[in-house]
Design a protein around this motif. Sequence first.
Motif, mmCIF file in Angstrom:
data_model
loop_
_atom_site.group_PDB
_atom_site.id
_atom_site.type_symbol
_atom_site.label_atom_id
_atom_site.label_comp_id
_atom_site.label_asym_id
_atom_site.label_seq_id
_atom_site.Cartn_x
_atom_site.Cartn_y
_atom_site.Cartn_z
ATOM 1 N N ASP A 1 -8.460 -9.628 -14.438
ATOM 2 C CA ASP A 1 -8.935 -9.222 -13.109
ATOM 3 C C ASP A 1 -7.852 -9.360 -12.043
ATOM 4 O O ASP A 1 -8.075 -9.909 -10.968
ATOM 5 C CB ASP A 1 -10.179 -10.018 -12.702
ATOM 6 N N VAL A 2 -6.664 -8.843 -12.311
ATOM 7 C CA VAL A 2 -5.526 -8.956 -11.403
ATOM 8 C C VAL A 2 -5.584 -7.820 -10.383
ATOM 9 O O VAL A 2 -5.680 -6.655 -10.754
ATOM 10 C CB VAL A 2 -4.195 -8.887 -12.178
ATOM 11 N N TRP A 3 -5.503 -8.175 -9.087
ATOM 12 C CA TRP A 3 -5.570 -7.148 -8.045
ATOM 13 C C TRP A 3 -4.989 -7.646 -6.734
ATOM 14 O O TRP A 3 -4.802 -8.839 -6.542
ATOM 15 C CB TRP A 3 -7.007 -6.678 -7.838
ATOM 16 N N TYR B 1 -4.731 -11.685 -6.401
ATOM 17 C CA TYR B 1 -5.855 -12.450 -6.942
ATOM 18 C C TYR B 1 -5.989 -12.169 -8.437
ATOM 19 O O TYR B 1 -5.703 -11.069 -8.900
ATOM 20 C CB TYR B 1 -7.148 -12.043 -6.239
ATOM 21 N N PHE B 2 -6.460 -13.169 -9.197
ATOM 22 C CA PHE B 2 -6.666 -13.012 -10.635
ATOM 23 C C PHE B 2 -7.397 -14.231 -11.171
ATOM 24 O O PHE B 2 -7.654 -15.192 -10.437
ATOM 25 C CB PHE B 2 -5.331 -12.830 -11.371
ATOM 26 N N THR B 3 -7.717 -14.187 -12.449
ATOM 27 C CA THR B 3 -8.301 -15.334 -13.139
ATOM 28 C C THR B 3 -7.370 -15.744 -14.261
ATOM 29 O O THR B 3 -6.933 -14.901 -15.048
ATOM 30 C CB THR B 3 -9.694 -14.994 -13.710
ATOM 31 N N LEU B 4 -7.036 -17.026 -14.322
ATOM 32 C CA LEU B 4 -6.264 -17.597 -15.425
ATOM 33 C C LEU B 4 -7.222 -18.359 -16.322
ATOM 34 O O LEU B 4 -8.100 -19.069 -15.839
ATOM 35 C CB LEU B 4 -5.226 -18.597 -14.909
ATOM 36 N N ARG B 5 -7.021 -18.226 -17.623
ATOM 37 C CA ARG B 5 -7.883 -18.906 -18.590
ATOM 38 C C ARG B 5 -6.988 -19.577 -19.626
ATOM 39 O O ARG B 5 -6.140 -18.931 -20.228
ATOM 40 C CB ARG B 5 -8.795 -17.882 -19.243
#
Length: 155
Positions: A34-36, A50-54
């Motif tokens: 979800d990188v934007w 913005y993004f999500t790291l997992r």
Amino acid sequence: MKEKILTGALAALLTFGGLSTPVAADSQEILVDDVWARATIGVSRPAAVYFTLRNTGGDAVKLIGFETTIAKRAEAHRSKIDANGISTMEPAGEILLRPGNDLVFEPGGLHIMLMGLQEPLVEGDSIQLDLLFDDGGRMPVNVRVRGIAARGPRN
């Protein structure tokens, strides 16, 4: 416990086809999704990514910095609202991602500030942002530029 940090070759660029596809670092199972970023008007004001790291691996990973050619500086910042309702922002420094955890970079919270833009971010374009880890590892991600009023990676 000594932390084992991201090592070895890193994954290819994150690609987009409407919805993002996670990219994994091959040694630690680090995913970015979800990188934007929002489009900008000119270059006089900073932009944010913005993004999500997992972390799907078994060891903590320390994110220590960011690089991009679109801006002079890229830094992790954290926005906070105090007891009086005043919003402040401060550098976040190094970021530890514990095993099995997600870390969300989002508007109003943790995010990457792009300061000293070299050119505007234009809706529909993509820019590259490299995530830097404390073992010297580097993970390139492709950042899709959304509209100036975007609220997330899909809207």
